[in-house]
Design a protein around this motif. Structure first.
Motif, PDB file in Angstrom:
ATOM      1  N   ALA A  74       0.828  -1.211   0.000  1.00  0.00           N
ATOM      2  CA  ALA A  74       0.000   0.000   0.000  1.00  0.00           C
ATOM      3  C   ALA A  74       0.864   1.265   0.000  1.00  0.00           C
ATOM      4  O   ALA A  74       0.554   2.240  -0.706  1.00  0.00           O
ATOM      5  CB  ALA A  74      -0.931  -0.012   1.211  1.00  0.00           C
TER       6      ALA A  74
ATOM      7  N   ARG B 207       1.459   3.887  -3.466  1.00  0.00           N
ATOM      8  CA  ARG B 207       1.003   5.272  -3.424  1.00  0.00           C
ATOM      9  C   ARG B 207       2.144   6.288  -3.532  1.00  0.00           C
ATOM     10  O   ARG B 207       1.901   7.446  -3.865  1.00  0.00           O
ATOM     11  CB  ARG B 207       0.216   5.525  -2.131  1.00  0.00           C
TER      12      ARG B 207
ATOM     13  N   TYR C 111      -5.356   1.634  -6.877  1.00  0.00           N
ATOM     14  CA  TYR C 111      -4.724   1.228  -5.630  1.00  0.00           C
ATOM     15  C   TYR C 111      -5.314  -0.096  -5.139  1.00  0.00           C
ATOM     16  O   TYR C 111      -6.507  -0.354  -5.265  1.00  0.00           O
ATOM     17  CB  TYR C 111      -4.918   2.292  -4.550  1.00  0.00           C
ATOM     18  N   TRP C 112      -4.443  -0.895  -4.551  1.00  0.00           N
ATOM     19  CA  TRP C 112      -4.895  -2.175  -4.000  1.00  0.00           C
ATOM     20  C   TRP C 112      -5.579  -1.943  -2.651  1.00  0.00           C
ATOM     21  O   TRP C 112      -5.041  -1.305  -1.755  1.00  0.00           O
ATOM     22  CB  TRP C 112      -3.712  -3.126  -3.807  1.00  0.00           C
ATOM     23  N   SER C 113      -6.776  -2.498  -2.524  1.00  0.00           N
ATOM     24  CA  SER C 113      -7.530  -2.448  -1.275  1.00  0.00           C
ATOM     25  C   SER C 113      -7.899  -3.875  -0.896  1.00  0.00           C
ATOM     26  O   SER C 113      -8.495  -4.596  -1.715  1.00  0.00           O
ATOM     27  CB  SER C 113      -8.793  -1.607  -1.438  1.00  0.00           C
ATOM     28  N   PRO C 114      -7.545  -4.342   0.301  1.00  0.00           N
ATOM     29  CA  PRO C 114      -7.812  -5.735   0.682  1.00  0.00           C
ATOM     30  C   PRO C 114      -9.281  -6.140   0.535  1.00  0.00           C
ATOM     31  O   PRO C 114      -9.574  -7.272   0.152  1.00  0.00           O
ATOM     32  CB  PRO C 114      -7.369  -5.792   2.155  1.00  0.00           C
ATOM     33  N   LYS C 115     -10.213  -5.220   0.798  1.00  0.00           N
ATOM     34  CA  LYS C 115     -11.632  -5.563   0.734  1.00  0.00           C
ATOM     35  C   LYS C 115     -12.157  -5.550  -0.697  1.00  0.00           C
ATOM     36  O   LYS C 115     -12.800  -6.499  -1.148  1.00  0.00           O
ATOM     37  CB  LYS C 115     -12.442  -4.600   1.599  1.00  0.00           C
ATOM     38  N   SER C 116     -11.874  -4.485  -1.416  1.00  0.00           N
ATOM     39  CA  SER C 116     -12.426  -4.350  -2.768  1.00  0.00           C
ATOM     40  C   SER C 116     -11.760  -5.288  -3.774  1.00  0.00           C
ATOM     41  O   SER C 116     -12.385  -5.660  -4.782  1.00  0.00           O
ATOM     42  CB  SER C 116     -12.297  -2.902  -3.250  1.00  0.00           C
ATOM     43  N   PHE C 117     -10.507  -5.682  -3.509  1.00  0.00           N
ATOM     44  CA  PHE C 117      -9.820  -6.522  -4.488  1.00  0.00           C
ATOM     45  C   PHE C 117     -10.411  -7.925  -4.561  1.00  0.00           C
ATOM     46  O   PHE C 117     -10.278  -8.601  -5.580  1.00  0.00           O
ATOM     47  CB  PHE C 117      -8.319  -6.611  -4.167  1.00  0.00           C
TER      48      PHE C 117
END
Length: 288
Positions: free
Chosen positions: A114, A118, A130-136
């Protein structure tokens, strides 16, 4: 057209590769060995991208096990055992320690990904990427479904942007020899996607932000498959039968490459670290 000197050396090395493919030194377990074997002997006068691309394609035709450049393999293929031993055994505490260490690694590597994404990577000006643990998790599922649908329809152009080169070469070989029609359908989730491993390593240049990211995600889905011959007769599977399929899919992204984004490196169909870098038709049918 390549020069006569290149063609002469090229033919000699292809013959040498063919004679040495049985040697473990040239197998896939040592990435880039076959590529380096031929590249070194070409000399400094023949290092252009076009020439090396032609060489790479020829090596792929000789041996499907050939590993493309920048293939780092699986960074850390750790899996938590499905069943824990007795609490009174030493093995129980050893597994407990390994599980705790893996959880800590996932957290720390996740923070590192993360931060570098960024601050230093090629995606720093694209917040939507951007990598997001929930949305990915949902993005990974959509990527997995899209890959299987394009595999069933033989859409190689789309597959080239969905999977890594190593997997794409094997898919291309499988589709070339596939006869008849293959049907694959997605029917929903059995359970929510779950992270198994979160890892990253420095990529092709040792500078901040050039990380190779790999995420292993557990996907437990409902699928149906069917294989028809040229006459339209069902020879394997059944598109009307929906079965549960459990796979551990490895997603990868190279932070120095904006052109591809997230891709699929391969998948495990069990926890015995049997990596499959090919969406093989027969394997799919046997699993389902």
């Amino acid at each position: 057209m390549l020069g006569p000197r290149f063609n002469k050396v090229f033919r000699i090395n292809l013959l040498s590769c063919q004679n040495n493919l049985s040697n473990p030194r040239y197998l896939i377990r040592k990435p880039n060995t076959l590529f380096l074997f031929t590249k070194i002997s070409l000399g400094r006068n023949y290092s252009s991208e076009a020439e090396l691309r032609d060489l790479r394609e020829t090596l792929e035709r000789i041996d499907p096990r050939y590993v493309p450049d920048f293939d780092f393999g699986i960074i850390d293929p750790y899996f938590k055992p499905l069943q824990m031993p007795s609490i009174f055994s030493k093995k129980y505490y050893r597994i407990l320690y390994e599980n705790s260490k893996n959880t800590f690694k996932n957290f720390m590597f996740g923070l590192n990904i993360a931060y570098c994404e960024r601050k230093y990577s090629e995606y720093k000006d694209k917040p939507a990427e951007y990598w997001s643990p929930k949305s990915f998790k949902s993005k990974a599922l959509n990527l997995y479904v899209e890959m299987n649908e394009n595999y069933a329809s033989k859409n190689l152009k789309a597959l080239q942007n969905l999977v890594e080169d190593r997997m794409y070469n094997k898919i291309k070989y499988d589709l070339k020899h596939r006869e008849g029609k293959f049907i694959w359908k997605y029917h929903g989730l059995v359970e929510k996607p779950k992270y198994i491993n979160v890892r990253c390593i420095l990529g092709h240049t040792r500078s901040t932000g050039n990380y190779l990211v790999q995420l292993t995600i557990k996907l437990h889905t409902k699928q149906s498959v069917g294989l028809y011959n040229k006459a339209g007769k069902l020879i394997a599977g059944d598109p009307k039968k929906v079965k549960d399929v459990l796979e551990y899919v490895v997603f990868q992204r190279k932070m120095w490459d904006k052109s591809k984004g997230w891709t699929i490196y391969g998948y495990f169909n069990d926890i015995n670290n049997n990596l499959l870098t090919q969406t093989n038709t027969q394997t799919k049918i046997q699993d389902v």
